[in-house]
Scaffold this motif. Structure first.
Motif, short mmCIF file in Angstrom:
data_model
loop_
_atom_site.label_atom_id
_atom_site.label_comp_id
_atom_site.label_asym_id
_atom_site.label_seq_id
_atom_site.Cartn_x
_atom_site.Cartn_y
_atom_site.Cartn_z
N CYS A 166 0.80 -1.17 0.05
CA CYS A 166 -0.09 0.11 0.07
C CYS A 166 0.91 1.19 -0.01
O CYS A 166 2.10 1.08 0.51
CB CYS A 166 -0.85 0.02 1.24
SG CYS A 166 -1.98 -1.41 1.31
N ALA A 167 0.24 2.58 -0.23
CA ALA A 167 1.25 3.57 -0.43
C ALA A 167 1.62 4.19 0.99
O ALA A 167 2.93 4.63 0.96
CB ALA A 167 0.29 4.63 -1.24
N ASN A 168 1.01 3.69 2.00
CA ASN A 168 1.44 4.09 3.21
C ASN A 168 1.92 2.85 4.16
O ASN A 168 1.73 2.92 5.19
CB ASN A 168 0.39 5.07 4.04
CG ASN A 168 -0.94 4.25 4.02
OD1 ASN A 168 -1.33 3.33 3.75
ND2 ASN A 168 -1.85 4.74 5.19
N CYS A 169 2.22 1.62 3.49
CA CYS A 169 2.34 0.52 4.09
C CYS A 169 3.51 0.78 5.24
O CYS A 169 4.44 1.49 4.89
CB CYS A 169 3.27 -0.66 3.05
SG CYS A 169 3.65 -2.09 4.09
N PRO A 170 3.47 0.22 6.44
CA PRO A 170 4.36 0.61 7.59
C PRO A 170 5.84 0.04 7.27
O PRO A 170 6.80 0.47 7.93
CB PRO A 170 3.87 -0.03 8.78
CG PRO A 170 2.88 -0.96 8.37
CD PRO A 170 2.39 -0.57 7.14
N GLN A 179 9.69 5.06 2.15
CA GLN A 179 9.40 6.25 2.41
C GLN A 179 7.91 6.19 1.98
O GLN A 179 7.35 5.35 1.46
CB GLN A 179 9.91 6.93 1.07
CG GLN A 179 11.41 7.27 1.15
CD GLN A 179 12.09 7.88 0.02
OE1 GLN A 179 11.48 7.83 -1.27
NE2 GLN A 179 13.06 8.37 0.24
N GLY A 180 7.28 7.13 2.91
CA GLY A 180 5.90 7.46 2.63
C GLY A 180 5.06 6.32 3.74
O GLY A 180 3.89 6.39 3.83
N ALA A 181 5.60 5.77 4.62
CA ALA A 181 5.08 4.88 5.51
C ALA A 181 4.02 5.49 6.51
O ALA A 181 4.30 6.45 6.91
CB ALA A 181 6.07 3.96 6.29
N ILE A 182 2.95 4.74 6.90
CA ILE A 182 2.24 5.39 8.16
C ILE A 182 3.29 5.37 9.33
O ILE A 182 3.94 4.48 9.45
CB ILE A 182 0.93 4.56 8.08
CG1 ILE A 182 0.06 5.37 9.03
CG2 ILE A 182 1.35 3.14 8.40
CD1 ILE A 182 -1.18 4.65 9.12
N GLU A 183 3.08 6.49 10.04
CA GLU A 183 3.58 6.45 11.25
C GLU A 183 2.94 5.78 12.26
O GLU A 183 1.79 5.71 12.86
CB GLU A 183 3.92 7.96 11.80
CG GLU A 183 4.70 8.01 12.87
CD GLU A 183 4.99 9.58 13.21
OE1 GLU A 183 5.19 10.01 14.26
OE2 GLU A 183 4.98 10.56 12.20
N LYS A 210 -5.19 -2.08 5.30
CA LYS A 210 -6.53 -1.69 4.59
C LYS A 210 -7.40 -2.87 4.46
O LYS A 210 -8.50 -2.75 4.02
CB LYS A 210 -5.95 -1.44 3.25
CG LYS A 210 -5.31 0.18 3.25
CD LYS A 210 -4.97 0.58 1.89
CE LYS A 210 -4.52 1.98 2.02
NZ LYS A 210 -4.22 2.47 0.86
#
Length: 121
Positions: free
Chosen positions: A15-19, A23-27, A52
């Motif tokens: 996912c675009a914000n995969c932990p 870069q772009g990981a969910i915090e 998700k």
């Protein structure tokens, strides 16, 4: 393969914000990503579901009042976690079974290897 596991390996990219992304990981809380990785590596019978698919009215399971999650069986494994484990050479038992049953191939994941954090040496 029974219906509850048909979705386990349906995702092919993080996912675009995969932990688990560089870069772009969910915090997440400090140390949480390391805890996820440690749990996966120390127990190859475990899994880490894609956020998700967990937080989804169609595929997600149930949360009790204490914050414990009961899986629905419709979740997918986190592709970032899968890639990390593939890079490490330590796929979980479930991933190995998924390969044998042709539910996924590591080759499907390799285009996204550079986006996922690297294992520590």
């Amino acid at each position: 393969m029974s219906a509850p596991y048909q979705n386990m390996f349906k995702l092919r990219r993080p996912c675009a914000n995969c932990p688990i992304l560089k870069q772009g990981a969910i915090e997440l809380a400090p140390g949480r990503v390391e805890g996820i990785i440690d749990a996966l590596v120390s127990d190859d019978h475990s899994t880490f579901y894609c956020h998700k698919t967990v937080h989804n009215g169609r595929t997600g399971g149930d949360w009790d009042d204490d914050g414990n999650y009961a899986a629905s069986g419709q979740e997918s494994m986190c592709v970032g976690a899968m890639i990390y484990l593939e890079k490490l050479g330590r796929p979980t038992v479930g991933m190995r079974v998924g390969r044998v049953l042709d539910m996924y191939s590591p080759d499907d994941l390799t285009p996204h290897f550079d986006a996922v954090i690297d294992p520590a040496n």
